[in-house]
Enzyme design. Structure first.
Site, PDB file in Angstrom:
ATOM      1  N   GLU A 179       0.857  -1.218  -0.033  1.00 39.53           N
ATOM      2  CA  GLU A 179       0.137  -0.025  -0.001  1.00 39.53           C
ATOM      3  C   GLU A 179       0.845   1.244   0.084  1.00 39.53           C
ATOM      4  OE1 GLU A 179      -3.889  -1.996   0.040  1.00 39.53           O
ATOM      5  OE2 GLU A 179      -3.040  -0.003  -0.491  1.00 39.53           O
TER       6      GLU A 179
ATOM      7  N   ARG B 138       0.607   3.741  -3.296  1.00 38.46           N
ATOM      8  CA  ARG B 138      -0.170   5.052  -3.045  1.00 38.46           C
ATOM      9  C   ARG B 138       0.802   6.053  -2.842  1.00 38.46           C
ATOM     10  NH1 ARG B 138      -5.928   3.755   0.043  1.00 38.46           N
ATOM     11  NH2 ARG B 138      -5.971   1.565  -0.184  1.00 38.46           N
TER      12      ARG B 138
ATOM     13  N   ASP C 165      -3.790 -10.225  -8.321  1.00 39.57           N
ATOM     14  CA  ASP C 165      -4.279  -9.370  -9.238  1.00 39.57           C
ATOM     15  C   ASP C 165      -3.098  -8.699  -9.992  1.00 39.57           C
ATOM     16  OD1 ASP C 165      -3.960  -7.824  -7.047  1.00 39.57           O
ATOM     17  OD2 ASP C 165      -5.886  -7.001  -6.970  1.00 39.57           O
TER      18      ASP C 165
ATOM     19  N   GLU D 279     -12.171  -0.916 -10.593  1.00 41.07           N
ATOM     20  CA  GLU D 279     -11.642  -1.690 -11.420  1.00 41.07           C
ATOM     21  C   GLU D 279     -12.371  -1.889 -13.019  1.00 41.07           C
ATOM     22  OE1 GLU D 279      -9.668  -2.428  -7.792  1.00 41.07           O
ATOM     23  OE2 GLU D 279     -11.915  -2.503  -8.174  1.00 41.07           O
TER      24      GLU D 279
END
Length: 636
Positions: free
Chosen positions: A251, A255, A384, A518
């Site tokens: 993360e 980010r 993913d 998504e």
């Protein structure tokens, strides 16, 4: 000397100097440049400019401690080290080109200049948003071997009025979301719109302002200049990296590091580069394992011994270890320090050595033993973005990273063969695989794969392009159906294809919508690949649903049950809603040359990073003062 403007760059294309003019020019350089150079001390900076070792390495004084270290590019297709800006006797040539730190006097390219006609200037003066358009003219994006300015010929303004109106609506939504965050949660990580306060998620290890960092590039490309300036000032004055909590490597990287890098490349503001590099250095202790496979959690104070609960045997997740490459390559580009790319290339090397069941990548491996922990495979949660970063690493390398390309297409072939299914109703979906048994469900997270497969279709093996484009379109259609089959027109977190379910969520705990991006991400990619108007129409459906069901007086909030007619909100405006969902919608309704896919890749948080174009390298050398002088001397 004749110069030609191409896509925002100045390149030397011809010389029209007489011998007398050349002589005068050399005298000028000699007087101001080389005269001063003779009195320079023998500094490391001069070594870095003029001295190259026999092994092709160069000297680097840009490491965190300021000491001179040797940086060697570990792989041939990334030429990480280039000459720094040259300053001879205080004279900076207007021909100077640095791949790492260039601020153009003009931020628009020749195509932009041609398109900004008298008629357009009149429109600029008359439009309500004229200030945003005018201010964008003075922007100075960094060129890292990137030939094309990010804003396109007309800042991405669509030619048809309907798309322009829709784009302006997305911009209004972004401003509303930002203003709400600023009013109730300024400086906190995310807004809780129902309780009108901030959400200080421990995921970020004590770092603050996740929504600010995630919003920087979105505000910038939308022309929300006042809001961007507020965000920039907060980063300059309030983003404290001296924190000691345990943070998610994944993360923080996607980010914070990704957001800061993107903001730097778009604006040229040094503060973003400095913060990104400092934070990137703090992530390196995560790699202190016997295998080099990083822990999913890193202590930002530098304590590499601890993982959650102090357990070094905690599994590392495939998506965590595989979603570092784009950002770490650019950290090496900016610092000229190969340590970042060495870390991610070691992960890739290790994964290549492991046996893979049916060619599939399980979602967890042990960072101590380096072995798979279990045989659960998914292109949704836990897996993913590993696949996404393989194809995007290839694209970001200007299609030279052949290893990433091979890994991606081998993985896609295994997914196509073992996981891709067709429902009784004719919908294509990607099931999950649990030790040989298929689980006929699909995460909302997995809906990114339509866009991913689409952008990779062009580069696959002979005869595979159309099949992959069809697969991308079919998966995207299935995800649209998951939205269309709810009363709210918002998609559930998980939808199933078993026990009579067909792209629906029969289980109550799988019915929430978290403002996820998504599906609109795939709409954007498929629009750019096909220009089929249905993708813009589908995006508008999502926008209307967001407005009707997620917008409240104090911000945007997720929905607990997308099948319920009585809307309940989850009290969280996710930072990725500003970074991804609204940005992808804005790009969907923009022209393709706004952050062109030929020149930019988006990290998994939708932060654009420039393609490292090989064909700009020679032009950068030609316009560097040393290269320019060599050409002039050659003419004599």
């Amino acid at each position: 000397m004749v110069f030609k403007m191409l896509a925002g760059k100045t390149s030397v294309v011809a010389f029209r100097l007489s011998l007398l003019q050349i002589f005068i020019f050399l005298l000028f350089l000699g007087g101001l440049g080389f005269g001063a150079l003779l009195f320079f001390p023998e500094t490391t900076r001069l070594k870095r400019i003029f001295q190259t070792n026999l092994d092709g390495s160069t000297f680097n004084t840009d490491s965190m401690n300021g000491e001179s270290v040797q940086s060697i590019s570990p792989i041939g297709y990334y030429s990480l080290i280039e000459s720094p800006p040259l300053d001879i006797g205080g004279l900076r040539s207007k021909f100077q080109r640095s791949s790492f730190n260039v601020k153009h006097e003009q931020s628009i390219n020749a195509r932009s200049q041609a398109k900004v006609s008298t008629e357009h200037q009149g429109q600029v003066n008359n439009k309500v948003n004229a200030g945003a358009v005018v201010s964008i003219l003075s922007r100075s994006p960094v060129r890292v071997r990137n030939c094309v300015a990010p804003y396109g010929a007309n800042y991405g303004k669509p030619s048809d009025p309907k798309s322009q109106e829709r784009r302006e609506k997305v911009k209004e939504m972004m401003k509303f979301a930002w203003d709400s965050y600023k009013r109730y949660a300024w400086g906190e990580n995310e807004l809780r719109p129902l309780s009108k306060n901030g959400n200080d998620d421990r995921t970020f290890g004590g770092l603050k302002g996740a929504s600010i960092i995630d919003s920087l590039d979105t505000l910038y490309i939308m022309g929300l200049d006042d809001e961007y300036q507020e965000a920039k000032e907060w980063v300059e004055n309030n983003l404290k990296l001296n924190v000691g909590g345990e943070a998610s490597l994944f993360e923080v990287n996607i980010r914070y590091v990704g957001g800061l890098l993107s903001a730097y490349y778009l604006t040229g503001e040094e503060v973003f580069k400095r913060k990104a590099v400092e934070l990137g250095r703090k992530l390196l202790p995560a790699f202190n394992t016997p295998t080099g496979i990083p822990h999913g959690v890193v202590n930002l104070a530098g304590d590499s011994r601890r993982a959650p609960g102090g357990d070094l045997r905690r599994s590392s997740v495939l998506a965590e270890v595989g979603t570092l490459h784009l950002e770490f390559v650019h950290l090496s580009e900016l610092t000229k320090d190969s340590i970042y790319i060495e870390k991610v290339m070691n992960i890739r090397k290790h994964l290549n050595q492991l046996d893979k069941p049916h060619g599939l990548y399980p979602n967890a491996l042990n960072p101590v033993s380096g072995n798979w922990e279990q045989h659960f495979v998914s292109i949704g949660a836990l897996g993913d973005s590993f696949y996404e970063y393989l194809i995007k690493s290839y694209l970001m390398s200007d299609r030279t990273d052949e290893e990433a390309k091979k890994m991606y297409y081998d993985a896609l072939e295994a997914i196509d063969k073992n996981l891709v299914q067709r429902s009784p109703g004719g919908l294509t979906y990607v099931a999950e695989w649990r030790g040989g048994v298929l689980d006929h469900r699909m995460d909302h997270l997995a809906c990114f794969s339509g866009g991913m497969i689409g952008i990779g279709a062009e580069h696959g093996g002979p005869g595979s392009r159309q099949h992959q484009l069809d697969l991308a379109a079919n998966i995207t259609h299935t995800c649209h159906e998951a939205y269309r089959r709810t009363p709210t027109m918002l998609g559930p977190e998980v939808f199933r294809f078993d026990d009579g379910a067909e792209a629906t969520a029969p289980r109550v705990n799988e019915r929430h919508y978290l403002l996820r991006p998504e599906v609109v991400e795939s709409y954007m990619y498929m629009w750019r690949l096909t220009h089929d108007p249905k993708y813009r129409d589908w995006g508008w459906e999502v926008l209307e649903a967001l407005e009707q069901h997620c917008r409240i007086a104090t911000g945007f909030s997720g929905v607990i049950d997308v099948y319920s007619h009585m809307i309940q909100h989850d009290n969280l405006q996710q930072s990725f809603f500003l970074a991804e969902t609204l940005k992808y919608l804005y790009l969907l309704f923009s022209e393709d040359d706004l952050l062109s896919l030929e020149d930019w890749v988006f990290n998994t948080e939708a932060h654009p990073l420039p393609v490292i174009h090989r064909n700009c390298t020679q032009e950068a050398e030609d316009t560097h003062p040393v290269g320019l002088l060599a050409r002039l001397i050659g003419l004599l």
